[in-house]
Design an enzyme around this catalytic site. Structure first.
Site, PDB file in Angstrom:
ATOM      1  N   HIS A 173     -18.654  12.203  -1.435  1.00 26.09           N
ATOM      2  CA  HIS A 173     -19.858  12.021  -0.618  1.00 26.09           C
ATOM      3  C   HIS A 173     -19.650  12.804   0.678  1.00 26.09           C
ATOM      4  O   HIS A 173     -18.612  12.689   1.323  1.00 26.09           O
ATOM      5  CB  HIS A 173     -20.062  10.534  -0.349  1.00 26.09           C
ATOM      6  CG  HIS A 173     -20.931  10.215   0.822  1.00 26.09           C
ATOM      7  ND1 HIS A 173     -22.210  10.681   0.943  1.00 26.09           N
ATOM      8  CD2 HIS A 173     -20.688   9.484   1.939  1.00 26.09           C
ATOM      9  CE1 HIS A 173     -22.728  10.222   2.076  1.00 26.09           C
ATOM     10  NE2 HIS A 173     -21.818   9.512   2.697  1.00 26.09           N
ATOM     11  N   TRP A 233     -17.568  -1.516  -0.571  1.00 23.64           N
ATOM     12  CA  TRP A 233     -17.635  -0.665   0.611  1.00 23.64           C
ATOM     13  C   TRP A 233     -17.389  -1.506   1.865  1.00 23.64           C
ATOM     14  O   TRP A 233     -17.423  -2.741   1.830  1.00 23.64           O
ATOM     15  CB  TRP A 233     -18.984   0.037   0.680  1.00 23.64           C
ATOM     16  CG  TRP A 233     -19.180   1.056  -0.423  1.00 23.64           C
ATOM     17  CD1 TRP A 233     -18.338   1.319  -1.469  1.00 23.64           C
ATOM     18  CD2 TRP A 233     -20.294   1.929  -0.580  1.00 23.64           C
ATOM     19  NE1 TRP A 233     -18.859   2.309  -2.270  1.00 23.64           N
ATOM     20  CE2 TRP A 233     -20.055   2.711  -1.753  1.00 23.64           C
ATOM     21  CE3 TRP A 233     -21.480   2.148   0.131  1.00 23.64           C
ATOM     22  CZ2 TRP A 233     -20.959   3.686  -2.205  1.00 23.64           C
ATOM     23  CZ3 TRP A 233     -22.369   3.122  -0.316  1.00 23.64           C
ATOM     24  CH2 TRP A 233     -22.110   3.879  -1.466  1.00 23.64           C
ATOM     25  N   ASP A 277     -27.757 -21.444 -18.872  1.00 23.78           N
ATOM     26  CA  ASP A 277     -28.449 -22.391 -19.747  1.00 23.78           C
ATOM     27  C   ASP A 277     -28.417 -21.806 -21.139  1.00 23.78           C
ATOM     28  O   ASP A 277     -28.617 -20.615 -21.347  1.00 23.78           O
ATOM     29  CB  ASP A 277     -29.873 -22.683 -19.269  1.00 23.78           C
ATOM     30  CG  ASP A 277     -30.789 -21.464 -19.322  1.00 23.78           C
ATOM     31  OD1 ASP A 277     -30.283 -20.322 -19.238  1.00 23.78           O
ATOM     32  OD2 ASP A 277     -32.013 -21.649 -19.422  1.00 23.78           O
ATOM     33  N   THR A 293     -19.280  -2.214   4.173  1.00 22.91           N
ATOM     34  CA  THR A 293     -20.442  -3.073   4.447  1.00 22.91           C
ATOM     35  C   THR A 293     -20.249  -4.499   3.941  1.00 22.91           C
ATOM     36  O   THR A 293     -20.682  -5.452   4.578  1.00 22.91           O
ATOM     37  CB  THR A 293     -21.702  -2.462   3.797  1.00 22.91           C
ATOM     38  OG1 THR A 293     -21.938  -1.179   4.384  1.00 22.91           O
ATOM     39  CG2 THR A 293     -22.914  -3.349   4.005  1.00 22.91           C
ATOM     40  N   ASP A 302       0.848  -1.186   0.000  1.00 28.78           N
ATOM     41  CA  ASP A 302       0.000   0.000   0.000  1.00 28.78           C
ATOM     42  C   ASP A 302       0.885   1.237   0.000  1.00 28.78           C
ATOM     43  O   ASP A 302       1.942   1.255   0.628  1.00 28.78           O
ATOM     44  CB  ASP A 302      -0.929   0.031   1.213  1.00 28.78           C
ATOM     45  CG  ASP A 302      -2.117   0.949   0.989  1.00 28.78           C
ATOM     46  OD1 ASP A 302      -1.912   2.185   0.941  1.00 28.78           O
ATOM     47  OD2 ASP A 302      -3.244   0.451   0.842  1.00 28.78           O
ATOM     48  N   GLU A 321     -37.379 -19.339 -34.310  1.00 24.72           N
ATOM     49  CA  GLU A 321     -36.480 -18.205 -34.190  1.00 24.72           C
ATOM     50  C   GLU A 321     -35.807 -18.050 -35.542  1.00 24.72           C
ATOM     51  O   GLU A 321     -35.186 -18.995 -36.052  1.00 24.72           O
ATOM     52  CB  GLU A 321     -35.447 -18.431 -33.090  1.00 24.72           C
ATOM     53  CG  GLU A 321     -36.054 -18.461 -31.694  1.00 24.72           C
ATOM     54  CD  GLU A 321     -35.026 -18.699 -30.605  1.00 24.72           C
ATOM     55  OE1 GLU A 321     -33.823 -18.879 -30.941  1.00 24.72           O
ATOM     56  OE2 GLU A 321     -35.406 -18.718 -29.431  1.00 24.72           O
ATOM     57  N   SER A 329     -10.513   5.095   1.054  1.00 25.12           N
ATOM     58  CA  SER A 329     -11.891   5.251   1.533  1.00 25.12           C
ATOM     59  C   SER A 329     -12.105   4.600   2.889  1.00 25.12           C
ATOM     60  O   SER A 329     -12.886   5.102   3.713  1.00 25.12           O
ATOM     61  CB  SER A 329     -12.868   4.667   0.514  1.00 25.12           C
ATOM     62  OG  SER A 329     -12.748   5.303  -0.738  1.00 25.12           O
ATOM     63  N   TYR A 367     -28.134   9.901   6.413  1.00 27.44           N
ATOM     64  CA  TYR A 367     -27.960   8.884   7.448  1.00 27.44           C
ATOM     65  C   TYR A 367     -27.211   9.504   8.625  1.00 27.44           C
ATOM     66  O   TYR A 367     -26.550  10.550   8.484  1.00 27.44           O
ATOM     67  CB  TYR A 367     -27.228   7.648   6.919  1.00 27.44           C
ATOM     68  CG  TYR A 367     -25.811   7.873   6.455  1.00 27.44           C
ATOM     69  CD1 TYR A 367     -24.753   7.999   7.364  1.00 27.44           C
ATOM     70  CD2 TYR A 367     -25.509   7.914   5.092  1.00 27.44           C
ATOM     71  CE1 TYR A 367     -23.447   8.197   6.934  1.00 27.44           C
ATOM     72  CE2 TYR A 367     -24.203   8.100   4.656  1.00 27.44           C
ATOM     73  CZ  TYR A 367     -23.180   8.244   5.590  1.00 27.44           C
ATOM     74  OH  TYR A 367     -21.884   8.432   5.170  1.00 27.44           O
TER      75      TYR A 367
END
Length: 812
Positions: free
Chosen positions: A224, A353, A541, A355, A34, A640, A44, A255
């Site tokens: 944001h 994120w 399929d 989450t 990093d 078809e 983030s 929020y």
């Protein structure tokens, strides 16, 4: 040390999770690099507010979030927890949002997450700062909470380090090294790192890193707004970081979360503020975190006014800290996971994120180590799902910004996408416009859902209007077109379906290895078959038509099928796979009078004997050369008819002139969906996905167990003996109770499954819903209930197919 050499780029919440999960599975020759310091790297993850709400229309996204909650609850750093399970509360301030909360509660129930709708008084009891006069109801999810992202990164770094993983801070990636189409390592400002596998978990820098491997990543970093109040007098003395549920006020794109005696306020209601990955400063260049931009106070004005109305106690406080934090957005709001199609060993785990971070870490670790992911269905998240136009910079920017704007909006399942449109049109588009087509988009294609020219067909028919939600993006013309298809003949535009050409002297053997059915049959054969993953799950399929000894046409479901074929091509060059969709088109000509339309237009024999069911042949329809396949997705006699794009309009006009005197019509996707459900035909991605096997999904007939080995055969044989759930046909007597999909199914008060596809059957006069149920409940006549918003809809398990079980109409 074990496993291949792996370099993970990015030590944020995703990279740390992947390092932890992959080392737990025995791969320990892993290095994580990093550009920033550890554990707060400056991406983030370092500024994320940490709210984890599990409610999502996607089963996969909810399951990724649920695993993240479970894992983070088990993590701590020196006794400090990584997750504060205070619960989640979504409040409604409008009647429309109350209805939406019931839908969201249905998703949670379908996906197995505990939740309940609560009254306005209960909302205030849970979160006393809420203004009782503003709130109508709420949705409470007790297992939601606050992830402490930086702490979770540190906890997972410690676990991975104990297993031998190396973490290198302050290493800027300069290039992804490659040779012979495969990664060989990573070049950093501190030297090269050899690697067999490189995984990009760089977050907002992802497009920049991916470009080093020649990969176009459809991701946009957008700002944001996140603000923190100073002390709120009503919270004075709160020593615990969080005691109230995390709070969402989605009617205003807001929020909230506790932080001792202050509140964090997140806002999505401002204008989109995109930035490119190249414009983001490096860690050394940034004044603070590079993922944090200067706060734009004017954009936050409405949020602060609304906050003081919903939470009156904040009127006694001020905004003391605020940022515009960068997060990753994609064109469909889903992560980007998987391996590059061009550079072997280069993987991405992007647009994730906090989450969903731990879930993604587990999913990608399984995918890498085992060759497939067994814990989650990742077909929605595969980075190779996109069509070429969906990677265009203009498209990516427009759709990513739209997803930012709509992040908290109430979105109908059929709601049209925004600009840019139209993108892909069939050769019939002009004629469809003349007929008053109502278009919706699918993979960029403009697809008619009904035609206003057929409005007169509604007269004299009993077409029931469904409930208000199901009646959006619907017309009674849909029912009339469905009935008319069964009565006369209809033309359907099938151009949007993916078509692949597989050719070469090794083509037959290649397809035999990948398909569950026998496809190396006589020229002219058409086979319905499946593609399986190595664990026996259904990847797709498809239909396979043998047009010549070394030439096959495959009716596929999307770009992931092309990617699957391409990855399995033999190295000797004996097989070529080509996407022929853009240069071709298709009309489905179906209905009891279809032969009366077609036969006079050609010298070829289109009788039942001349072209049998599931056979194909080349012919001329008028002056147009076509490939005709005798199959039907609506359960009616017909074909078809494929031709090149330049001949498409001529084919339409030729068939139209012949069909009109017989009462023929053009019909849209609304009728098509109703008819295919009456016939019990499955839709991959909706009714069945990677997590299901053929025997559960009711397509075991497409597996020829006596053929030689095919991908997934051994695993499938193990799964066949243990079928615990089934895709089940339900019928609904109440004609207005048309459900839409993803609703929970109940046995008494016990949730037991969820709906996949649903529509009203205009031939049988009943609502139809397919649902996944425990095998013991999938018995004809068994009564169940479907949770539809705040209602319980009575349904009954039915034998399938509901229409023409003897197949007499198809084979006539």
């Amino acid at each position: 040390m074990a496993g291949p050499r792996v370099v993970i780029i990015g030590a944020g919440v995703v990279g740390a999770a992947l390092a932890d999960e992959i080392s737990a599975r025995g791969w320990t020759e892993v290095t994580v690099v990093d550009q920033g310091p550890l554990p707060a790297t400056g991406g983030s993850s370092s500024h994320a507010p940490g709210l984890v709400f599990q409610a999502n229309s996607s089963k996969t996204m909810t399951e990724l979030a649920r695993y993240t909650v479970e894992k983070f609850c088990s993590l701590d750093v020196d006794g400090e927890p990584c997750f504060l399970q205070v619960g989640g509360l979504e409040v409604a301030t409008t009647p429309e949002r109350v209805t939406e909360l019931h839908r969201r509660q249905g998703w949670l129930t379908s996906w197995g997450v505990e939740s309940r709708i609560v009254t306005a008084d209960e909302c205030v009891d849970m979160h006393p700062l809420v203004n009782r006069d503003r709130v109508l109801a709420g949705l409470h999810i007790p297992t939601d909470g606050l992830a402490k992202a930086v702490l979770a990164v540190e906890a997972q770094i410690r676990r991975a380090t104990e297993r031998g993983v190396t973490f290198l801070a302050r290493h800027e990636v300069l290039d992804v090294l490659q040779a012979d189409g495969a990664v060989t390592g990573v070049r950093t400002d501190r030297g090269d790192l050899r690697a067999d596998i490189v995984v990009c978990c760089a977050g907002i820098w992802g497009p920049k890193i991916a470009r080093m491997a020649g990969m176009n990543l459809p991701l946009t970093p957008l700002a944001h707004q996140l603000a923190w109040t100073g002390p709120v007098p009503a919270l004075a003395g709160q020593t615990e970081e969080a005691v109230r549920p995390i709070l969402r006020h989605q009617d205003a794109d807001l929020y909230y979360r506790d932080r001792h005696d202050t509140l964090g306020i997140g806002y999505y209601g401002h204008r989109p503020m995109p930035i490119t990955a190249d414009e983001i400063l490096s860690v050394d260049e940034a004044d603070g975190m590079p993922s944090v931009l200067k706060f734009t106070e004017d954009d936050f004005a409405d949020a602060w006014t609304e906050t003081q109305s919903l939470l009156p106690a904040t009127r006694e406080a001020k905004i003391e800290e605020a940022i515009n934090g960068l997060f990753s957005f994609t064109t469909d709001g889903l992560p980007l996971l998987g391996e590059s199609p061009d550079v072997k060993g280069f993987w991405v785990a992007e647009a994730v994120w906090v989450t969903h971070s731990a879930g993604v870490g587990r999913a990608v670790a399984e995918w890498l180590v085992d060759g497939h992911c067994s814990s989650f269905d990742l077909h929605e998240c595969d980075v190779n799902r996109f069509e070429p136009h969906q990677l265009a910079p203009e498209y990516v920017l427009a759709r990513d910004c739209q997803n930012f704007v709509e992040v908290y909006d109430i979105l109908h399942p059929l709601q049209p996408s925004g600009d840019p449109r139209p993108l892909r049109t069939s050769p019939f588009y002009a004629r469809q416009q003349e007929l008053g087509a109502f278009f919706l988009e699918a993979n960029g294609w403009e697809r008619p859902h009904w035609y206003e020219a057929n409005a007169g067909l509604v007269e004299g028919r009993s077409i029931v209007t469904p409930n208000d939600w199901a009646a959006q993006y619907w017309s009674p013309i849909v029912g009339a077109e469905a009935q008319a298809t069964r009565e006369t003949v209809a033309m359907y535009d099938m151009t949007a379906l993916k078509r692949l050409e597989v050719s070469g002297r090794g083509a037959a053997d290649f397809l035999e290895r990948l398909c569950t059915g026998k496809v190396a049959k006589s020229v002219g054969s058409v086979t319905y078959t499946l593609l399986l993953d190595h664990d026996g799950g259904i990847r797709s399929d498809i239909t396979v038509a043998r047009l010549a000894p070394d030439l096959f046409q495959v009716g596929a479901n999307g770009n992931l099928d092309l990617d699957w074929f391409t990855r399995h091509l033999p190295a000797d060059g004996t097989v070529q796979v080509r996407d022929i969709t853009p240069g071709t088109c298709c009309i489905g000509l179906w209905g009891p009078l279809a032969r009366d339309v077609l036969q006079p237009l050609t010298d070829e024999d289109f009788s039942a004997a001349g072209l049998k069911y599931f056979r194909a042949k080349r012919a001329h329809i008028g002056s147009v050369p076509v490939t005709a396949m005798r199959l039907s997705y609506v359960g009616e006699l017909g074909w078809e008819l494929y031709t090149t794009a330049d001949q498409g309009l001529k084919l339409w006009d030729t068939l139209w002139r012949a069909a009109r005197p017989l009462g023929g019509i053009a019909a849209g996707r609304g009728a098509f969906n109703s008819l295919r459900l009456e016939k019990g035909y499955r839709s991959f991605g909706t009714d069945m996905t990677y997590e299901h096997d053929p025997y559960e999904a009711g397509v075991g007939f497409a597996v020829k167990a006596d053929k030689e080995d095919f991908v997934g055969k051994a695993a499938l044989e193990r799964r066949k003996a243990d079928v615990r759930r089934k895709l089940t046909c339900l019928t609904i007597e109440d004609p207005r109770a048309v459900v839409m999909g993803k609703e929970p199914v109940y046995d008494g008060q016990r949730p037991v499954g969820h709906v996949t596809s649903a529509a009203f059957g205009h031939t049988i006069g009943k609502g139809i819903a397919y649902a996944w149920l425990p095998a013991e409940l999938a018995v004809a006549g068994r009564a169940v209930h479907i949770g539809y918003f705040d209602q319980r809809v009575e349904a009954v398990v039915a034998e399938e197919p509901l229409f023409d079980p003897a197949m007499s109409r198809l084979r006539g």
